[in-house]
Design a protein around this motif. Structure first.
Motif: not given
Length: 189
Positions: A13-25, A90-105
């Motif tokens: 399989y080719h498994i890939y994904n990106r940050g939600i709204n193309s945000c940096n991961l 990531y959310n804890k480190r950068y004081n953010r909340h919510g989804a980080l990755f687009e779903r589904p991968f």
């Protein structure tokens, strides 16, 4: 609605994904390191890895899911565990909340050797394609340097090199002129 491909043991399989709204991961080197540690923890037990790249806002992996008799864990669940564990940290480190990755991968089955080879070229040249470097070996967060190295690696190096006949041909293929737009279309990305 997009059909979600199920993950079947024994298949590539080719498994890939990106940050939600193309945000940096990945914002800093520690992020890349931590993601790969989580990848090893969650994915090495359910899949063999052939190629990978981590870009600031997306990633690609070429994997073969292990046969059911090699693991009782669900590959889909393990990928979800990886993404959830990373997002929480990531959310804890950068004081953010919510989804980080687009779903589904994204997961696309890879059924031919030609597709495998093109995908390996695409993955390892992704940093070149996006202007982060001029040659694949200049980018730290991909499988390219591990694949041409003789150092120990969990990558399925010998099989990858065999698909290209030998290391010299592997290197040559990665440095040949690549039409990335055509490759994007061919790989249907």
């Amino acid at each position: 609605m997009q059909k979600i491909e199920s993950i079947t043991p024994g298949k590539y399989y080719h498994i890939y994904n990106r940050g939600i709204n193309s945000c940096n991961l990945f914002r800093e080197q520690d992020n890349y390191i931590y993601f790969m540690k989580l990848y090893e923890k969650y994915i090495d037990v359910v899949a063999n890895t052939f190629a990978w790249v981590l870009m600031p806002n997306h990633f690609h992996f070429l994997v073969q899911i292990k046969e059911e008799n090699q693991t009782t864990l669900s590959p889909t669940r393990q990928f979800s565990n990886l993404f959830n564990a990373y997002a929480q940290a990531y959310n804890k480190r950068y004081n953010r909340h919510g989804a980080l990755f687009e779903r589904p991968f994204k997961r696309k089955p890879v059924s031919t050797e030609i597709y495998l080879k093109q995908l390996i070229l695409y993955i390892n040249n992704n940093p070149v394609h996006h202007g982060f470097c001029e040659q694949p070996g200049e980018y730290s967060w991909s499988s390219y340097n591990s694949l041409i190295s003789i150092k120990n690696s969990k990558l399925m190096r010998s099989q990858v090199i065999e698909w290209f006949d030998d290391t010299d041909n592997f290197i040559y293929a990665h440095h040949a002129m690549v039409d990335y737009t055509a490759m994007d279309n061919w790989l249907d990305i």
